[in-house]
Design an enzyme around this catalytic site. Structure first.
Site, short mmCIF file in Angstrom:
data_model
loop_
_atom_site.label_atom_id
_atom_site.label_comp_id
_atom_site.label_asym_id
_atom_site.label_seq_id
_atom_site.Cartn_x
_atom_site.Cartn_y
_atom_site.Cartn_z
N MET A 30 0.85 -1.19 0.00
CA MET A 30 0.00 0.00 0.00
C MET A 30 0.89 1.25 0.00
O MET A 30 0.44 2.35 0.33
CB MET A 30 -0.93 0.00 1.21
N GLY A 31 2.16 1.08 -0.37
CA GLY A 31 3.06 2.23 -0.48
C GLY A 31 3.54 2.72 0.87
O GLY A 31 3.44 2.02 1.88
N HIS A 37 9.05 -3.49 3.68
CA HIS A 37 8.65 -3.73 2.28
C HIS A 37 9.88 -4.03 1.41
O HIS A 37 9.86 -4.92 0.56
CB HIS A 37 8.00 -2.48 1.67
#
Ligand code: PAF
Length: 295
Positions: A30-31, A37
């Site tokens: 989701m950025g 990440h």
């Protein structure tokens, strides 16, 4: 690195890579990317020819009173980080394109979606499994990497992939922590410096449970009580849930044994944080992932 927003274009590109015999690796996000990440991307990188990362704040996995609107977003920074890690394609669709009106189709994994985070966030996992299904159909990956921080999510995705016969291999990567133990999360940004300190009680409570298990404690009520005591040291902490469950079924246990997951969600002020550890048997002893074995 290509940036693709159009769904059809992404599908055609994926089809083209597949025709060329290339292996597609995929990291859905989701950025507002952080080291957690990036660790998923670095893990996927050597396992594929083409690495695709999606950046999409998925509205259907947020409840009406949750933080969809204020969820942190910084596409320029995300783009730079993806380049640095060697991502080949960033898929960056709009919500209108992903959910054209009327939108009527959802994917729901029964049972596993209804407990723990699913009980506190009704509809959350339905949103996750729906968007991951859509992303899999668009990106057509051979392998997709998820993080263990969302342990329940990774289990639900595995179940969905099995049940719906997706031809995707699911890989789950370990939690990445700050030096003081706080699990990395985009939501850590919401914490004031005072709350950031208090947020350590999640890690400390898991560590305490692991220590007790190492010392031979097996009783779940005793472990829960010990974890609650640690969390109560933070004045702004409010426990959403603490679960000591079977790692495959998420059924609550009364006694800790091999393949137990200890997971919790705690509000620090208004910010809801999650964390977990996995207890397994090694050399005849039950050990977790946080406390290193005594020499
Ligand atoms: O874990 C996340 O960031 C999200 O739940 C996911 C898998 C990208 C789906 O929106």
């Amino acid at each position: 690195m290509k940036i693709v927003s159009d769904i059809r274009e992404m599908q055609q590109l994926a089809g083209h890579y597949r025709q060329q015999g290339k292996t597609i690796g995929f990291v859905p996000t989701m950025g507002y990317l952080h080291e957690g990440h990036l660790s998923l991307m670095r893990r996927a990188r050597p396992q594929c020819d083409i690495l695709v990362v999606s950046i999409f704040v998925n509205p259907t996995q947020f409840g009406p009173n949750e933080d969809f609107e204020r969820y942190p977003r910084d596409f320029d920074r995300d783009e730079r980080l993806c380049r640095e890690v060697g991502v080949d394609v960033v898929f960056y669709p709009t919500a209108d394109a992903m959910y054209p009106q009327p939108y009527l189709t959802y994917v729901h994994v029964e049972k596993l979606s209804e407990t723990m985070c699913g009980a506190s966030r009704p509809g959350h996992f339905r949103g996750v499994t729906t968007v991951v299904t859509k992303l899999f159909n668009i990106v057509q990956p051979h392998i997709a990497v998820f993080g263990q921080k969302d342990y329940q999510q990774s289990l639900i995705i595995r179940q969905m992939v099995r049940d719906l016969n997706f031809d995707v291999q699911i890989d789950v990567a370990p939690i990445v922590r700050e030096v003081d133990g706080l699990a990395m999360s985009s939501r850590n940004k919401y914490l004031s410096s005072e709350e950031r300190q208090q947020a350590l009680v999640l890690y400390r409570s898991l560590t305490r449970a692991e220590e007790l298990i190492r010392e031979g404690e097996r009783n779940v009520d005793t472990l829960l009580q010990a974890m609650k005591t640690v969390i109560s040291e933070a004045p702004d902490a409010r426990i959403d849930y603490i679960a000591i469950v079977d790692a495959e079924t998420l059924e609550p246990l009364s006694t800790v044994r091999h393949n137990t997951v200890i997971a919790l969600a705690v509000y620090i002020g208004t910010t809801r944080l999650i964390d977990n550890t996995w207890i397994r048997e090694k050399d005849g002893k039950l050990v977790g992932q946080l406390v290193s074995p005594r020499q």
